[in-house]
Design an enzyme around this catalytic site. Structure first.
Site, PDB file in Angstrom:
ATOM      1  N   HIS A  19       0.808  -1.220   0.000  1.00 13.94           N
ATOM      2  CA  HIS A  19       0.000   0.000   0.000  1.00 13.94           C
ATOM      3  C   HIS A  19       0.840   1.267   0.000  1.00 13.94           C
ATOM      4  CE1 HIS A  19      -3.587  -2.515   1.562  1.00 13.94           C
ATOM      5  NE2 HIS A  19      -3.578  -2.421   0.243  1.00 13.94           N
ATOM      6  N   HIS A  42      -8.180  -8.564  -7.571  1.00 16.49           N
ATOM      7  CA  HIS A  42      -8.503  -9.318  -6.355  1.00 16.49           C
ATOM      8  C   HIS A  42      -8.744  -8.305  -5.228  1.00 16.49           C
ATOM      9  CE1 HIS A  42      -6.401 -12.177  -8.955  1.00 16.49           C
ATOM     10  NE2 HIS A  42      -7.028 -13.137  -8.299  1.00 16.49           N
ATOM     11  N   SER A 115      -6.936  -2.323  -0.595  1.00 11.91           N
ATOM     12  CA  SER A 115      -6.429  -1.559  -1.736  1.00 11.91           C
ATOM     13  C   SER A 115      -7.490  -0.675  -2.390  1.00 11.91           C
ATOM     14  CB  SER A 115      -5.816  -2.505  -2.769  1.00 11.91           C
ATOM     15  OG  SER A 115      -4.778  -3.271  -2.203  1.00 11.91           O
ATOM     16  N   ASP A 157     -13.973 -13.840 -11.447  1.00 11.81           N
ATOM     17  CA  ASP A 157     -12.537 -14.098 -11.393  1.00 11.81           C
ATOM     18  C   ASP A 157     -11.792 -12.947 -12.068  1.00 11.81           C
ATOM     19  OD1 ASP A 157      -9.982 -15.164 -11.455  1.00 11.81           O
ATOM     20  OD2 ASP A 157     -10.389 -16.479 -13.146  1.00 11.81           O
ATOM     21  N   ASP A 178      -3.024  -8.938  -7.158  1.00 12.24           N
ATOM     22  CA  ASP A 178      -2.494  -9.453  -5.887  1.00 12.24           C
ATOM     23  C   ASP A 178      -3.366 -10.591  -5.350  1.00 12.24           C
ATOM     24  OD1 ASP A 178      -4.607  -7.749  -5.309  1.00 12.24           O
ATOM     25  OD2 ASP A 178      -3.784  -7.153  -3.373  1.00 12.24           O
TER      26      ASP A 178
END
Length: 294
Positions: A19, A42, A115, A157, A178
């Site tokens: 981050h 993700h 994130s 996905d 990630d």
């Protein structure tokens, strides 16, 4: 894949590195007037309760963001990242009440932003977000908290979904990849996804996070990514812990960026010694920083 929940690991040393770098890259993209898109393959739940059962089971945040939280001597990039996490902790609770602090006081460390939340804090009205999350509960949480005309939460996905997102309009974007890497196949999927995306959108900025663990695939991943970077790359790795008695455990993490900001290497070189000293859990903690300019 669906067994993984980031709440157990939120705010740990790997999140700090990821981050901090994410914050700087987003700041860089925001320096130009032209809008950009943030694509997260993700995305997770977007935020995590550090006093909740998952985080308290491991308390990994204490060895990560917890070591930085109240320090007054943070270098510039680290200080910027920590301020964003502190601001996240000032948001209203479920009753609409936000913490009231006297000037100069640090809020209690109760929440950690994922994130997407870091990105949302730094994005401008014309910028956009595409958030992929396969876990149904986390996808519902994202959809609840991330609304707006420029935001799409997609319960799919992210490896497969990325193909439909590049190139974006306009042609500026940061792609964060990630996965949990619980499945060894994820390493190959990362390489394949980046290869396909770069062929479609070579000018994009691609940021890949990976764990430093005792797997040959983790060691090989940065080397495999170097071959996919037509316009230069940067690789940073932070090693802060020792493996357990059986040789396992998360000893550190790395971030590999294709098309990185040209200032990032110099900026990280000034910050990494501080991060090693502050986050080290053993005497031989270290960092690696390398790049191939465009």
């Amino acid at each position: 894949m669906l067994a993984y929940r980031h709440g157990f690991h939120a705010g740990n040393h790997a999140d700090v590195l990821k981050h901090l770098v994410l914050t700087r890259v987003l700041r860089y993209l925001g320096e130009k007037d032209k809008p950009f898109r943030y694509i997260d393959t993700h995305a997770g739940a977007g935020g995590y309760l550090l006093k909740g059962a998952q985080a308290q089971k491991t308390t990994e945040y204490r060895e990560g963001i917890g070591r930085l939280w109240s320090r007054a001597d943070l270098p510039p990039l680290t200080a910027d990242y920590v301020r964003l996490v502190q601001e996240f902790n000032l948001q209203p609770d479920e009753n609409g009440q936000a913490p009231v602090l006297e000037k100069g006081m640090t809020p209690p460390l109760a929440l950690y932003p994922g994130s997407p939340s870091i990105a949302r804090q730094l994005m401008r009205p014309g910028d956009s977000m595409r958030l992929f999350e396969l876990h149904p509960a986390d996808a519902r949480t994202l959809a609840t908290h991330f609304g707006g005309k420029n935001v799409q939460v997609i319960n799919e996905d992210g490896f497969a979904g990325l193909k439909g997102q590049v190139p974006p309009t306009p042609r500026r974007a940061l792609v964060l990849i990630d996965p949990s890497y619980e499945l060894v196949q994820d390493y190959g999927k990362v390489v394949a996804s980046v290869r396909d995306a770069v062929q479609r959108f070579a000018e994009g900025v691609y940021m890949v996070w990976y764990p430093q663990v005792s797997r040959v695939e983790a060691v090989q991943l940065p080397k495999r990514l170097t071959a996919l970077a037509p316009k230069g790359w940067l690789h940073v790795r932070l090693t802060v812990a020792q493996p357990d008695a059986k040789g396992f455990g998360l000893v550190g993490s790395g971030v590999f960026i294709l098309n990185p900001p040209w200032t990032l290497h110099q900026e990280l070189a000034a910050e990494l010694p501080f991060l090693v000293d502050t986050l080290a859990q053993f005497d031989d903690a270290s960092y690696l920083l390398e790049e191939q300019p465009a």
